[in-house]
Write a protein that holds these residues in place. Sequence first.
Motif, mmCIF file in Angstrom:
data_model
loop_
_atom_site.group_PDB
_atom_site.id
_atom_site.type_symbol
_atom_site.label_atom_id
_atom_site.label_comp_id
_atom_site.label_asym_id
_atom_site.label_seq_id
_atom_site.Cartn_x
_atom_site.Cartn_y
_atom_site.Cartn_z
ATOM 1 N N ALA A 7 2.838 2.551 9.266
ATOM 2 C CA ALA A 7 1.767 1.474 8.578
ATOM 3 C C ALA A 7 0.781 1.289 9.910
ATOM 4 C CB ALA A 7 2.450 0.353 8.215
ATOM 5 N N LEU A 41 -1.681 -3.840 9.246
ATOM 6 C CA LEU A 41 -0.927 -3.969 7.785
ATOM 7 C C LEU A 41 0.593 -4.516 8.322
ATOM 8 C CD1 LEU A 41 -1.260 -3.639 4.914
ATOM 9 C CD2 LEU A 41 -0.654 -1.186 4.888
ATOM 10 N N GLU A 49 0.708 -1.264 -0.106
ATOM 11 C CA GLU A 49 -0.131 -0.105 -0.124
ATOM 12 C C GLU A 49 0.916 1.290 0.059
ATOM 13 O OE1 GLU A 49 -3.527 0.029 2.477
ATOM 14 O OE2 GLU A 49 -3.589 -2.212 2.470
ATOM 15 N N LYS A 90 0.324 8.395 5.186
ATOM 16 C CA LYS A 90 1.239 8.937 6.150
ATOM 17 C C LYS A 90 2.597 8.502 5.610
ATOM 18 C CE LYS A 90 -1.263 7.633 10.229
ATOM 19 N NZ LYS A 90 -1.335 6.957 11.622
ATOM 20 N N GLN A 97 4.337 7.398 0.923
ATOM 21 C CA GLN A 97 3.287 7.149 1.973
ATOM 22 C C GLN A 97 2.969 5.758 1.963
ATOM 23 O OE1 GLN A 97 2.485 9.596 -0.711
ATOM 24 N NE2 GLN A 97 3.990 10.958 0.356
ATOM 25 N N VAL A 98 2.177 5.412 3.082
ATOM 26 C CA VAL A 98 1.433 4.177 3.280
ATOM 27 C C VAL A 98 0.094 4.606 4.207
ATOM 28 C CG1 VAL A 98 2.518 3.675 5.673
ATOM 29 C CG2 VAL A 98 1.350 1.773 4.476
ATOM 30 N N ARG A 99 -0.998 4.416 3.235
ATOM 31 C CA ARG A 99 -2.306 4.809 3.613
ATOM 32 C C ARG A 99 -2.256 6.337 4.179
ATOM 33 N NH1 ARG A 99 -5.272 0.067 6.744
ATOM 34 N NH2 ARG A 99 -5.039 -1.531 4.989
#
Length: 135
Positions: free
Chosen positions: A123, A127, A21, A39, A35-37
Motif C-alpha cells: 500500500a 494509505l 482500496e 499492486k 491488489q491495493v491501488r
Amino acid sequence: MARSRAARLSDIDEAALALPEVTRDPPSGGRPSFQVRGKTFAFARGPRKDAVDPETGQPYEDVLAFSCTAEDKESMVSDPDSPWFTTPHWNGYNAVLLLERDIGRLTAQEIREVVTDAWLAKAPKRLATELLGEP
C-alpha cells in the motif's frame, strides 16, 4: 484469551476485502488475486515446476502467495514446523508461500495478520498510515 479458530480460505477474502482500496480479481469465486491501488499483495498461484509435491513429483496446484518484509519472510520460513515456505524462484522476492491445504494449521487471526501485513507491504505510505492511525 481464547485461541482463535482454525483458518479457512474465506478468511483471506474477508481480511483482504476489509482493507482500504482493495480489489479482487476475479470479483467473486475462482482463485483470487488481491491488489491495493494496482499492486498485488496476495494471490493464488497456478502450478509451477518450482513448487512440487515431494511424494508425487507433481507441481502443487494450491499455492497461495503473500507479500511480506524480508525480515518476516526469514522468520516465517525458518521454522521447520511452519506451513510457510519459499522456493528458489522466490529468492530475493519478499513473499511467502502457503498451500491451501495447510491453511487450517494457522488460526483465523494469524491469516488476518498476514493479509494485513501483505497489504501494508504494497500500500502507498499515506494509505498505510491512515489504516494504522499513525501521524
